[in-house]
Design a protein around this motif. Structure first.
Motif, PDB file in Angstrom:
ATOM      1  N   PHE A   1       0.857  -1.190   0.000  1.00 48.13           N
ATOM      2  CA  PHE A   1       0.000   0.000   0.000  1.00 48.13           C
ATOM      3  C   PHE A   1       0.890   1.236   0.000  1.00 48.13           C
ATOM      4  N   VAL A   2       0.294   2.386  -0.268  1.00 48.50           N
ATOM      5  CA  VAL A   2       1.050   3.631  -0.426  1.00 48.50           C
ATOM      6  C   VAL A   2       0.596   4.651   0.617  1.00 48.50           C
ATOM      7  N   PHE A   3       1.564   5.257   1.307  1.00 43.57           N
ATOM      8  CA  PHE A   3       1.298   6.412   2.152  1.00 43.57           C
ATOM      9  C   PHE A   3       1.212   7.634   1.241  1.00 43.57           C
ATOM     10  N   GLN A   4       0.018   8.004   0.830  1.00 47.79           N
ATOM     11  CA  GLN A   4      -0.130   9.079  -0.149  1.00 47.79           C
ATOM     12  C   GLN A   4       0.379  10.402   0.412  1.00 47.79           C
ATOM     13  N   GLN A   5       1.245  11.067  -0.397  1.00 44.05           N
ATOM     14  CA  GLN A   5       1.779  12.372  -0.027  1.00 44.05           C
ATOM     15  C   GLN A   5       1.372  13.469  -1.006  1.00 44.05           C
ATOM     16  N   GLY A   6       0.984  13.081  -2.224  1.00 42.53           N
ATOM     17  CA  GLY A   6       0.610  14.067  -3.230  1.00 42.53           C
ATOM     18  C   GLY A   6      -0.432  13.511  -4.176  1.00 42.53           C
ATOM     19  N   GLU A   7      -1.064  14.401  -4.908  1.00 41.16           N
ATOM     20  CA  GLU A   7      -2.125  14.003  -5.832  1.00 41.16           C
ATOM     21  C   GLU A   7      -2.226  15.022  -6.970  1.00 41.16           C
ATOM     22  N   THR A   8      -2.339  14.518  -8.180  1.00 44.22           N
ATOM     23  CA  THR A   8      -2.514  15.378  -9.352  1.00 44.22           C
ATOM     24  C   THR A   8      -3.718  14.886 -10.154  1.00 44.22           C
ATOM     25  N   PRO A   9      -4.690  15.761 -10.457  1.00 41.82           N
ATOM     26  CA  PRO A   9      -4.783  17.178 -10.084  1.00 41.82           C
ATOM     27  C   PRO A   9      -4.905  17.345  -8.572  1.00 41.82           C
ATOM     28  N   ALA A  10      -4.345  18.463  -8.077  1.00 41.22           N
ATOM     29  CA  ALA A  10      -4.361  18.708  -6.636  1.00 41.22           C
ATOM     30  C   ALA A  10      -5.786  18.931  -6.156  1.00 41.22           C
ATOM     31  N   PRO A  11      -6.172  18.282  -5.057  1.00 46.56           N
ATOM     32  CA  PRO A  11      -7.533  18.456  -4.539  1.00 46.56           C
ATOM     33  C   PRO A  11      -7.695  19.814  -3.858  1.00 46.56           C
ATOM     34  N   THR A  12      -8.883  20.293  -3.796  1.00 45.68           N
ATOM     35  CA  THR A  12      -9.164  21.524  -3.063  1.00 45.68           C
ATOM     36  C   THR A  12      -9.284  21.228  -1.578  1.00 45.68           C
ATOM     37  N   ALA A  13      -9.190  22.274  -0.768  1.00 41.31           N
ATOM     38  CA  ALA A  13      -9.323  22.096   0.676  1.00 41.31           C
ATOM     39  C   ALA A  13     -10.702  21.561   1.032  1.00 41.31           C
ATOM     40  N   ALA A  14     -11.696  21.966   0.277  1.00 38.35           N
ATOM     41  CA  ALA A  14     -13.054  21.489   0.552  1.00 38.35           C
ATOM     42  C   ALA A  14     -13.185  19.997   0.247  1.00 38.35           C
ATOM     43  N   ALA A  15     -12.413  19.517  -0.742  1.00 36.88           N
ATOM     44  CA  ALA A  15     -12.502  18.111  -1.134  1.00 36.88           C
ATOM     45  C   ALA A  15     -11.876  17.179  -0.107  1.00 36.88           C
ATOM     46  N   THR A  16     -10.859  17.665   0.591  1.00 34.10           N
ATOM     47  CA  THR A  16     -10.175  16.808   1.573  1.00 34.10           C
ATOM     48  C   THR A  16     -10.699  17.031   2.984  1.00 34.10           C
ATOM     49  N   GLY A  17     -11.353  18.157   3.226  1.00 33.85           N
ATOM     50  CA  GLY A  17     -11.906  18.420   4.548  1.00 33.85           C
ATOM     51  C   GLY A  17     -10.838  18.455   5.624  1.00 33.85           C
ATOM     52  N   SER A  18     -11.081  17.754   6.716  1.00 38.80           N
ATOM     53  CA  SER A  18     -10.138  17.743   7.844  1.00 38.80           C
ATOM     54  C   SER A  18      -9.140  16.593   7.770  1.00 38.80           C
ATOM     55  N   MET A  19      -9.144  15.855   6.671  1.00 38.51           N
ATOM     56  CA  MET A  19      -8.212  14.739   6.539  1.00 38.51           C
ATOM     57  C   MET A  19      -6.773  15.248   6.448  1.00 38.51           C
ATOM     58  N   VAL A  20      -5.860  14.559   7.132  1.00 41.67           N
ATOM     59  CA  VAL A  20      -4.448  14.942   7.180  1.00 41.67           C
ATOM     60  C   VAL A  20      -3.615  13.806   6.606  1.00 41.67           C
ATOM     61  N   ARG A  21      -2.623  14.147   5.785  1.00 41.08           N
ATOM     62  CA  ARG A  21      -1.726  13.130   5.242  1.00 41.08           C
ATOM     63  C   ARG A  21      -0.939  12.462   6.364  1.00 41.08           C
ATOM     64  N   VAL A  22      -0.683  11.181   6.210  1.00 46.30           N
ATOM     65  CA  VAL A  22       0.112  10.422   7.177  1.00 46.30           C
ATOM     66  C   VAL A  22       1.529  10.306   6.634  1.00 46.30           C
ATOM     67  N   PRO A  23       2.536  10.822   7.323  1.00 46.05           N
ATOM     68  CA  PRO A  23       3.907  10.748   6.812  1.00 46.05           C
ATOM     69  C   PRO A  23       4.364   9.313   6.609  1.00 46.05           C
ATOM     70  N   THR A  24       5.147   9.107   5.564  1.00 50.83           N
ATOM     71  CA  THR A  24       5.714   7.788   5.324  1.00 50.83           C
ATOM     72  C   THR A  24       6.716   7.466   6.426  1.00 50.83           C
ATOM     73  N   PRO A  25       6.613   6.303   7.061  1.00 51.45           N
ATOM     74  CA  PRO A  25       7.605   5.945   8.088  1.00 51.45           C
ATOM     75  C   PRO A  25       9.003   5.950   7.507  1.00 51.45           C
ATOM     76  N   SER A  26       9.966   6.197   8.371  1.00 48.72           N
ATOM     77  CA  SER A  26      11.345   6.292   7.900  1.00 48.72           C
ATOM     78  C   SER A  26      11.913   4.946   7.496  1.00 48.72           C
ATOM     79  N   GLY A  27      11.299   3.849   7.985  1.00 48.79           N
ATOM     80  CA  GLY A  27      11.784   2.516   7.620  1.00 48.79           C
ATOM     81  C   GLY A  27      13.047   2.149   8.383  1.00 48.79           C
ATOM     82  N   ASP A  28      13.793   1.179   7.854  1.00 56.97           N
ATOM     83  CA  ASP A  28      15.008   0.702   8.503  1.00 56.97           C
ATOM     84  C   ASP A  28      16.101   1.740   8.324  1.00 56.97           C
ATOM     85  N   THR A  29      16.532   2.372   9.437  1.00 58.11           N
ATOM     86  CA  THR A  29      17.533   3.429   9.354  1.00 58.11           C
ATOM     87  C   THR A  29      18.951   2.908   9.507  1.00 58.11           C
ATOM     88  N   GLY A  30      19.105   1.615   9.765  1.00 57.86           N
ATOM     89  CA  GLY A  30      20.446   1.105   9.980  1.00 57.86           C
ATOM     90  C   GLY A  30      20.997   1.558  11.326  1.00 57.86           C
TER      91      GLY A  30
END
Length: 257
Positions: A177-206
């Motif tokens: 699955f994908v941690f969505q960070q962007g979208e084209t065409p860009a959505p309007t603020a009204a289209a996303t409402g109060s939803m907040v993007r979830v940052p992609t985890p940093s993964g294995d940092t060594g």
């Protein structure tokens, strides 16, 4: 030896040794923190420099997820299906809430890619999926393990488990699955409402082994400080024993009156 260790002079030396040990232990912990922070910083910088690649160029539907693709920035073009799901029991910035996950039918492969659109504090705040063809970008992640906790509320899931989603979304499915960070065409603020993007985890940092070695070095110094105190006490005991032996070996007429 205990009697010698309890002498005021040795107790004072022990106090000094313990202060040194405490300082060295803290320095070692600081070096471990540096090792972890440096590894995380390098991982994030590397992720920022990578350009998204098309999902179909790195992963095929139903194929086991390769570990080296974790957090890899990808892009996918297609259309969203309306059957998005709510994943319960999620947190963002210390707040409890939900993930909004929608099926994206990828145009090139025709397979469905689960897309984590964002976080909401209530299921009612989940915005509808955009219409038409869109291109999403974000970090790639393996599917989550099957949920084993208390049953989530009706209509919600406990995890992004593709073995569950495959029976809900018809057709082929990407095992990721994908941690969505962007979208084209860009959505309007009204289209996303109060939803907040979830940052992609940093993964294995060594791990930065050089700083870890410095941490170990400080801890060895701490043990050495305790060893020096023990050797001082031991030497005092041995010296007292030698003096007692000489007193026993010395003839009585030669001993001081």
């Amino acid at each position: 030896m205990l009697r010698s260790a309890l002498k005021p002079r040795h107790l004072g030396l022990l106090a000094v040794a313990l202060l040194i040990v405490l300082a060295f232990v803290q320095l070692g912990r600081w070096q471990l923190g540096v090792a972890e922070d440096e590894a995380l910083r390098e991982s994030l910088e590397k992720a920022r420099t990578q350009q998204p690649v098309a999902i179909e160029s790195v992963l095929r539907p139903h194929i086991d997820f390769p570990n080296d693709l974790s957090t890899r920035p990808v892009s996918a073009t297609g259309t969203f299906g309306s059957d998005q799901v709510i994943v319960a029991g999620r947190r963002l910035d210390g707040r409890a809430g939900f993930w909004v996950v929608a099926p994206l039918r990828v145009a090139v492969s025709g397979a469905t890619l689960p897309v984590l659109r964002g976080y909401v504090s209530s299921p009612d705040e989940a915005p509808p999926v955009p219409s038409g063809t869109v291109t999403v970008t974000g970090g790639l992640a393996p599917p989550e393990s099957p949920y084993a906790g208390p049953p989530p509320p009706e209509g919600q899931l406990g995890s992004i488990d593709t073995s569950v989603l495959v029976s809900r979304w018809p057709g082929e499915l990407y095992n990721a699955f994908v941690f969505q960070q962007g979208e084209t065409p860009a959505p309007t603020a009204a289209a996303t409402g109060s939803m907040v993007r979830v940052p992609t985890p940093s993964g294995d940092t060594g791990f930065k082994w050089r700083n870890a070695a410095y941490a170990l070095q400080w801890w060895v110094f701490a043990l050495f400080a305790l060893y020096l105190w023990w050797r001082t006490v031991r030497h005092d005991v041995e010296e007292a024993g030698d003096n007692g032996q000489r007193d026993r070996d010395e003839p009585a007429d030669e001993r001081p009156a």
